[in-house]
Enzyme design. Sequence first.
Site, PDB file in Angstrom:
ATOM      1  N   SER A 103       0.814  -1.209   0.000  1.00  0.00           N
ATOM      2  CA  SER A 103       0.000   0.000   0.000  1.00  0.00           C
ATOM      3  C   SER A 103       0.857   1.274   0.000  1.00  0.00           C
ATOM      4  O   SER A 103       1.704   1.423  -0.864  1.00  0.00           O
ATOM      5  CB  SER A 103      -0.958  -0.065   1.179  1.00  0.00           C
ATOM      6  OG  SER A 103      -2.109   0.669   0.892  1.00  0.00           O
ATOM      7  N   HIS A 124      -7.651  -5.727   0.199  1.00  0.00           N
ATOM      8  CA  HIS A 124      -6.405  -4.948   0.271  1.00  0.00           C
ATOM      9  C   HIS A 124      -5.602  -5.430   1.480  1.00  0.00           C
ATOM     10  O   HIS A 124      -5.968  -5.157   2.620  1.00  0.00           O
ATOM     11  CB  HIS A 124      -6.833  -3.481   0.452  1.00  0.00           C
ATOM     12  CG  HIS A 124      -5.721  -2.500   0.510  1.00  0.00           C
ATOM     13  ND1 HIS A 124      -5.006  -2.125  -0.597  1.00  0.00           N
ATOM     14  CD2 HIS A 124      -5.203  -1.801   1.548  1.00  0.00           C
ATOM     15  CE1 HIS A 124      -4.098  -1.221  -0.248  1.00  0.00           C
ATOM     16  NE2 HIS A 124      -4.194  -1.015   1.053  1.00  0.00           N
TER      17      HIS A 124
HETATM   18  C1  GCU Z   1      -5.341   4.765   1.893  1.00  0.00           C
HETATM   19  C2  GCU Z   1      -4.777   5.568   0.744  1.00  0.00           C
HETATM   20  C3  GCU Z   1      -3.956   4.696  -0.206  1.00  0.00           C
HETATM   21  C4  GCU Z   1      -2.955   3.886   0.566  1.00  0.00           C
HETATM   22  C5  GCU Z   1      -3.619   3.130   1.685  1.00  0.00           C
HETATM   23  C6  GCU Z   1      -2.677   2.381   2.621  1.00  0.00           C
HETATM   24  O1  GCU Z   1      -6.332   3.906   1.421  1.00  0.00           O
HETATM   25  O2  GCU Z   1      -5.845   6.197   0.086  1.00  0.00           O
HETATM   26  O3  GCU Z   1      -3.293   5.496  -1.158  1.00  0.00           O
HETATM   27  O4  GCU Z   1      -2.252   3.019  -0.293  1.00  0.00           O
HETATM   28  O5  GCU Z   1      -4.320   4.040   2.507  1.00  0.00           O
HETATM   29  O6  GCU Z   1      -1.521   2.703   2.719  1.00  0.00           O
HETATM   30  O7  GCU Z   1      -3.171   1.466   3.293  1.00  0.00           O
END
Ligand code: GCU
Length: 413
Positions: A252, A394
């Site tokens: 992420s 995710h």
């Molecule tokens: C949020 C953000 C993302 C990121 C994510 C994370 O969802 O919008 O850009 O990748 O956090 O780091 O878990």
Amino acid sequence: MKYLIKLIVAAALSFLSLSAQAQPANPYELPDPLRMEDGRTVRNKRQWINERRPELMEMFRSQMFGREPGPNAAPDMHFTVLEESHDAFGGLATRKQVKISFDKDENYYLVLLMYIPNNRKGPVPAFLGANFKGNHATTTDPAVLLPTPEKLATFAPGYKMEDRNANGHRWEYEYILKHGYAVATFCYNDVDPDFHDGFHNGIHQLIDGDKPRNGESWGSISAWAWGLSRCLDYLETVKEINAKKVAVIGHSRLGKTSLWAGATDQRFALVISNDSGCSGAAIARRKFGETVERICSSFPHWFCTNYTSYGGREEKMPWDQHELIAMIAPRPVYVASASEDSWADPVGEYYSLVGAASVYKLFGYDGITDREVPGIEQPVVVGRMGHHIRKGEHNVRLYDWEQYITFSDRFLK
Ligand code: GCU
């Protein structure tokens, strides 16, 4: 009955993958990574290395992540082993916990947790990645040190001592170790707390002091990537580890970070982006899921302030994210997505590999060029590129690690 269930599952999977492909995204045309800003075409790897790559690096530095300080920006950096034991995980590994201090007085430091397989003949390859909630949150291993209360107080709100093993599923230590790899991690908050504190709290303060910031000043992603490089400096001193075979990995926001670390530090032998999404592997021009405008308003501290000006006008960006992948060439790169993670735009993540393939070709390596997005859990490895879409949310799961190890075995063993 079993066969019927299999059929239903297969149909559901292909429907999911088709709907992922059919999602409406902004029509766009990507900048050609092999076209210089003055219109010339890059014809060979020498021209890429000496002219085009530096031009792109300059764009990413001045317009997106900010200018990171050099590798010697913390001249008083030193390493202290806090704890070492040879019987981690029932004798599977040696555990080392090392304080990497950036200043003499040790006001600025990170703690690197490292496991090295005991069953080894010579130095082993390694995975290095930052973690979200503290080293203690990556494992059940009770010997992993908790962050000190002072340290915890500087972290972004929401981090707790009780988080032991909260993210253990993301760090399949025993699986990794059994496959002959060492693994090392630190909490990203150690380098720069993940909230907008005006850059007073983390490594920016040590290195920049009260120097005025401008549109190109480095943000948090750049700081975390710089921290990964300092950990690699340390790994170069560890004789059990082959520092020429270190894969940098991140999930992420830390996947965005691992890509930028791979671009800025060519010592990383292999780069893995797990669900990195917007401003990571996902093509910005698609404007699908998270957009530049959205990310800059939610997380302004991650980037340099110049980046904000591209919000809503992604097509005006002189680069796109496939060129972040291209800057990793010719080193192996793996981009992974998850089927339910539309916020990160799995399709856009895949297309950044396709968009970078011409640069790998310049070095004589194949890459992923098929415009048909692969189905769920149908990993694809072509030449020096790898990709999969895991079924689910995710996150990082064992399935992801299984693919990363298979891919890394080709290049780091
Ligand atoms: C949020 C953000 C993302 C990121 C994510 C994370 O969802 O919008 O850009 O990748 O956090 O780091 O878990």
